[in-house]
Motif scaffolding. Sequence first.
Motif, PDB file in Angstrom:
ATOM      1  N   ALA A   1       0.828  -1.207   0.000  1.00  0.00           N
ATOM      2  CA  ALA A   1       0.000   0.000   0.000  1.00  0.00           C
ATOM      3  C   ALA A   1       0.863   1.258   0.000  1.00  0.00           C
ATOM      4  O   ALA A   1       0.541   2.250  -0.676  1.00  0.00           O
ATOM      5  N   LEU A   2       1.956   1.225   0.751  1.00  0.00           N
ATOM      6  CA  LEU A   2       2.859   2.375   0.780  1.00  0.00           C
ATOM      7  C   LEU A   2       3.701   2.447  -0.484  1.00  0.00           C
ATOM      8  O   LEU A   2       3.935   3.526  -1.033  1.00  0.00           O
ATOM      9  N   TRP A   3       4.150   1.285  -0.962  1.00  0.00           N
ATOM     10  CA  TRP A   3       5.052   1.271  -2.104  1.00  0.00           C
ATOM     11  C   TRP A   3       4.366   1.718  -3.393  1.00  0.00           C
ATOM     12  O   TRP A   3       4.979   2.357  -4.237  1.00  0.00           O
ATOM     13  N   ILE A   4       3.079   1.382  -3.560  1.00  0.00           N
ATOM     14  CA  ILE A   4       2.386   1.773  -4.786  1.00  0.00           C
ATOM     15  C   ILE A   4       2.276   3.288  -4.868  1.00  0.00           C
ATOM     16  O   ILE A   4       2.384   3.874  -5.955  1.00  0.00           O
ATOM     17  N   VAL A   5       2.112   3.947  -3.724  1.00  0.00           N
ATOM     18  CA  VAL A   5       2.047   5.413  -3.713  1.00  0.00           C
ATOM     19  C   VAL A   5       3.390   6.000  -4.127  1.00  0.00           C
ATOM     20  O   VAL A   5       3.464   6.926  -4.946  1.00  0.00           O
ATOM     21  N   VAL A   6       4.468   5.443  -3.573  1.00  0.00           N
ATOM     22  CA  VAL A   6       5.806   5.922  -3.911  1.00  0.00           C
ATOM     23  C   VAL A   6       6.111   5.675  -5.388  1.00  0.00           C
ATOM     24  O   VAL A   6       6.701   6.523  -6.070  1.00  0.00           O
ATOM     25  N   THR A   7       5.689   4.524  -5.894  1.00  0.00           N
ATOM     26  CA  THR A   7       5.998   4.149  -7.273  1.00  0.00           C
ATOM     27  C   THR A   7       5.351   5.082  -8.282  1.00  0.00           C
ATOM     28  O   THR A   7       5.979   5.486  -9.267  1.00  0.00           O
ATOM     29  N   ILE A   8       4.087   5.432  -8.064  1.00  0.00           N
ATOM     30  CA  ILE A   8       3.367   6.225  -9.068  1.00  0.00           C
ATOM     31  C   ILE A   8       3.624   7.722  -8.936  1.00  0.00           C
ATOM     32  O   ILE A   8       3.233   8.489  -9.819  1.00  0.00           O
ATOM     33  N   MET A   9       4.265   8.135  -7.840  1.00  0.00           N
ATOM     34  CA  MET A   9       4.587   9.564  -7.727  1.00  0.00           C
ATOM     35  C   MET A   9       5.650   9.945  -8.753  1.00  0.00           C
ATOM     36  O   MET A   9       6.671   9.269  -8.875  1.00  0.00           O
ATOM     37  N   PRO A  10       5.430  11.013  -9.524  1.00  0.00           N
ATOM     38  CA  PRO A  10       6.427  11.415 -10.524  1.00  0.00           C
ATOM     39  C   PRO A  10       7.764  11.746  -9.888  1.00  0.00           C
ATOM     40  O   PRO A  10       7.833  12.443  -8.874  1.00  0.00           O
ATOM     41  N   GLY A  11       8.826  11.214 -10.461  1.00  0.00           N
ATOM     42  CA  GLY A  11      10.175  11.469  -9.979  1.00  0.00           C
ATOM     43  C   GLY A  11      11.166  11.253 -11.104  1.00  0.00           C
ATOM     44  O   GLY A  11      10.797  11.290 -12.291  1.00  0.00           O
ATOM     45  N   LEU A  12      12.409  11.014 -10.766  1.00  0.00           N
ATOM     46  CA  LEU A  12      13.441  10.835 -11.783  1.00  0.00           C
ATOM     47  C   LEU A  12      13.164   9.637 -12.671  1.00  0.00           C
ATOM     48  O   LEU A  12      13.349   9.703 -13.894  1.00  0.00           O
ATOM     49  N   ASP A  13      12.732   8.530 -12.078  1.00  0.00           N
ATOM     50  CA  ASP A  13      12.448   7.334 -12.864  1.00  0.00           C
ATOM     51  C   ASP A  13      11.315   7.590 -13.857  1.00  0.00           C
ATOM     52  O   ASP A  13      11.387   7.219 -15.028  1.00  0.00           O
ATOM     53  N   PHE A  14      10.260   8.227 -13.370  1.00  0.00           N
ATOM     54  CA  PHE A  14       9.121   8.545 -14.223  1.00  0.00           C
ATOM     55  C   PHE A  14       9.538   9.481 -15.357  1.00  0.00           C
ATOM     56  O   PHE A  14       9.129   9.300 -16.511  1.00  0.00           O
TER      57      PHE A  14
END
Length: 212
Positions: free
Chosen positions: A15-28
């Motif tokens: 639940a926490l990781w999916i939020v971190v994953t979809i947040m725009p950042g360098l990888d995105f």
Amino acid sequence: MTFTQDLSVISSIAALWIVVTIMPGLDFLLVTRLAILQGRMAALRAALGIAVGVGLWGLAGFFGIRALFVAAPWLYLVLKIGGGLYLFALGVRLFVGSWKKQPEDTMQSAPNMETVKGFRMGLLTNLANPKVPVFVTSLFAASLPQQASMGLGLSCVVMMFGMAIGWYALVATLLSLRRFSAMFLRCRQWIDRVAGVAFMGLGIRFATERSA
């Protein structure tokens, strides 16, 4: 621990990781740029590289890399400076390249170079971000039981890997569609300029900020 308890732990981390994953950042930003400017395969390879980086940080977090950083702070300093320099160099290359005249049909004329480099760029961009190991280790420390089994730890890492590759593969596929790429290709120089400034800025920040 019972299977139900293990599943509860994995669910809370997911639940926490999916939020971190979809947040725009360098990888995105990297996957978006490659999908729009170089095509689906380059972006998908970058997505795989990012997911591998996530998996490596997940393993490091489970096996206690935070304790290693506490025992040898210079290791984290090396990671921060090295990662910052890599991101800064990547940003400079993107920014400088954005001022060069590009072929009219970038998608057709020059996809191969970035396709070959896609996996490496994704992996290095993820590994170069010193915030990732800090977050992963903190997440594991807060969510995993003290005597977590090897199976539970590896299950969490596999879950994180799967989420990363699933999300970034979706981004790569959608943004490489002609209807999206045609629109953004007209702005490709500004895309590279914005990406370059972002990478340079974060690179300088990572390399110069004090350790927490």
